[in-house]
Design a protein around this motif. Sequence first.
Motif, PDB file in Angstrom:
ATOM      1  N   VAL A  96       7.394   4.073 -13.463  1.00  0.00           N
ATOM      2  CA  VAL A  96       8.712   3.454 -13.644  1.00  0.00           C
ATOM      3  C   VAL A  96       9.008   2.512 -12.481  1.00  0.00           C
ATOM      4  O   VAL A  96       9.465   1.382 -12.675  1.00  0.00           O
ATOM      5  N   THR A  97       8.749   2.961 -11.261  1.00  0.00           N
ATOM      6  CA  THR A  97       9.082   2.145 -10.091  1.00  0.00           C
ATOM      7  C   THR A  97       8.261   0.848 -10.068  1.00  0.00           C
ATOM      8  O   THR A  97       8.781  -0.207  -9.709  1.00  0.00           O
ATOM      9  N   LYS A  98       7.004   0.915 -10.480  1.00  0.00           N
ATOM     10  CA  LYS A  98       6.170  -0.292 -10.494  1.00  0.00           C
ATOM     11  C   LYS A  98       6.659  -1.279 -11.551  1.00  0.00           C
ATOM     12  O   LYS A  98       6.588  -2.500 -11.349  1.00  0.00           O
ATOM     13  N   ARG A  99       7.169  -0.763 -12.669  1.00  0.00           N
ATOM     14  CA  ARG A  99       7.726  -1.650 -13.689  1.00  0.00           C
ATOM     15  C   ARG A  99       8.951  -2.400 -13.176  1.00  0.00           C
ATOM     16  O   ARG A  99       9.328  -3.433 -13.719  1.00  0.00           O
ATOM     17  N   HIS A 100       9.584  -1.857 -12.124  1.00  0.00           N
ATOM     18  CA  HIS A 100      10.779  -2.494 -11.560  1.00  0.00           C
ATOM     19  C   HIS A 100      10.474  -3.259 -10.276  1.00  0.00           C
ATOM     20  O   HIS A 100      11.390  -3.582  -9.504  1.00  0.00           O
ATOM     21  N   GLY A 101       9.191  -3.575 -10.061  1.00  0.00           N
ATOM     22  CA  GLY A 101       8.826  -4.497  -8.992  1.00  0.00           C
ATOM     23  C   GLY A 101       8.448  -3.889  -7.661  1.00  0.00           C
ATOM     24  O   GLY A 101       8.185  -4.625  -6.699  1.00  0.00           O
ATOM     25  N   PHE A 102       8.385  -2.564  -7.557  1.00  0.00           N
ATOM     26  CA  PHE A 102       8.001  -1.941  -6.295  1.00  0.00           C
ATOM     27  C   PHE A 102       6.480  -1.827  -6.223  1.00  0.00           C
ATOM     28  O   PHE A 102       5.824  -1.494  -7.208  1.00  0.00           O
ATOM     29  N   SER A 103       5.930  -2.094  -5.051  1.00  0.00           N
ATOM     30  CA  SER A 103       4.472  -2.087  -4.900  1.00  0.00           C
ATOM     31  C   SER A 103       3.900  -0.685  -5.048  1.00  0.00           C
ATOM     32  O   SER A 103       2.795  -0.503  -5.553  1.00  0.00           O
ATOM     33  N   ASP A 104       4.642   0.306  -4.594  1.00  0.00           N
ATOM     34  CA  ASP A 104       4.222   1.697  -4.738  1.00  0.00           C
ATOM     35  C   ASP A 104       5.453   2.590  -4.604  1.00  0.00           C
ATOM     36  O   ASP A 104       6.557   2.112  -4.292  1.00  0.00           O
ATOM     37  N   ILE A 105       5.264   3.860  -4.823  1.00  0.00           N
ATOM     38  CA  ILE A 105       6.413   4.767  -4.829  1.00  0.00           C
ATOM     39  C   ILE A 105       6.976   4.976  -3.420  1.00  0.00           C
ATOM     40  O   ILE A 105       8.160   5.277  -3.250  1.00  0.00           O
ATOM     41  N   GLU A 106       6.143   4.781  -2.397  1.00  0.00           N
ATOM     42  CA  GLU A 106       6.639   4.904  -1.031  1.00  0.00           C
ATOM     43  C   GLU A 106       7.644   3.797  -0.716  1.00  0.00           C
ATOM     44  O   GLU A 106       8.688   4.050  -0.102  1.00  0.00           O
ATOM     45  N   GLN A 107       7.338   2.572  -1.155  1.00  0.00           N
ATOM     46  CA  GLN A 107       8.277   1.471  -0.944  1.00  0.00           C
ATOM     47  C   GLN A 107       9.575   1.732  -1.694  1.00  0.00           C
ATOM     48  O   GLN A 107      10.669   1.480  -1.192  1.00  0.00           O
ATOM     49  N   TRP A 108       9.450   2.243  -2.907  1.00  0.00           N
ATOM     50  CA  TRP A 108      10.630   2.579  -3.715  1.00  0.00           C
ATOM     51  C   TRP A 108      11.495   3.618  -2.996  1.00  0.00           C
ATOM     52  O   TRP A 108      12.725   3.467  -2.918  1.00  0.00           O
ATOM     53  N   ALA A 109      10.867   4.657  -2.461  1.00  0.00           N
ATOM     54  CA  ALA A 109      11.624   5.716  -1.789  1.00  0.00           C
ATOM     55  C   ALA A 109      12.307   5.200  -0.527  1.00  0.00           C
ATOM     56  O   ALA A 109      13.466   5.545  -0.254  1.00  0.00           O
ATOM     57  N   GLN A 110      11.620   4.359   0.238  1.00  0.00           N
ATOM     58  CA  GLN A 110      12.227   3.781   1.441  1.00  0.00           C
ATOM     59  C   GLN A 110      13.432   2.921   1.074  1.00  0.00           C
ATOM     60  O   GLN A 110      14.466   2.958   1.755  1.00  0.00           O
ATOM     61  N   THR A 111      13.305   2.173  -0.010  1.00  0.00           N
ATOM     62  CA  THR A 111      14.435   1.368  -0.472  1.00  0.00           C
ATOM     63  C   THR A 111      15.605   2.267  -0.850  1.00  0.00           C
ATOM     64  O   THR A 111      16.760   1.991  -0.499  1.00  0.00           O
TER      65      THR A 111
END
Length: 199
Positions: A96-111
């Motif tokens: 899901v996170t990659k479909r929304h433009g995040f490179s990986d789940i770690e970047q998503w979590a930091q955001t």
Amino acid sequence: MITQPIRMLSPVTLLITALMLACVLIAPKAFAQNLTEANVRAFLDSLQAAEPVLREHEDELDEFEDGAETTDLSAIFSSGLEQMKGHAMLKDIEKVTKRHGFSDIEQWAQTGDQVFQAWFALEMEAQGPAAQQEMQRALAEIDNNPHMTEEQKAQMRAMMGTAMNTMNAAKDVPDDAKRAVRPFMDELRAMSEDEDSGW
């Protein structure tokens, strides 16, 4: 146990104590990247898109809740990743996170951590000096409470002292991060109040 003496505090003191303990949950930490409106929007959209995934993995969520006391609540999304390692839900959320433009789940979590830290800082700013004043009144009420032992008073003072430090730390959240999050305040509040949300 301090439960009984807490019940003897005034409603104002109880409210302030609850607020301050909630503040500790999202204490600001260092920002790893510049937050923009675009990645705030992407993060919030990903949260909504991930809700069906959470419903599919309700049993795993129950397991995570059982271990919530070990979660680093000052970085709630990044810390949550540590608990999810090895679980199928992690891979599904990462899709899901990659479909929304995040490179990986770690970047998503930091955001996500940064979004919630900036939101907290904005809420504290909105309260202005009144929150500090209320806390001082609450501390005075604790000190003058005849139903609490000195040990119980010390425990309460320590909790509220930590909360005051957290409030002060909110001033370190970068202005650009607060500007990025400000347009989404109502949406964040609505999401936090939505009992049907998995978050």
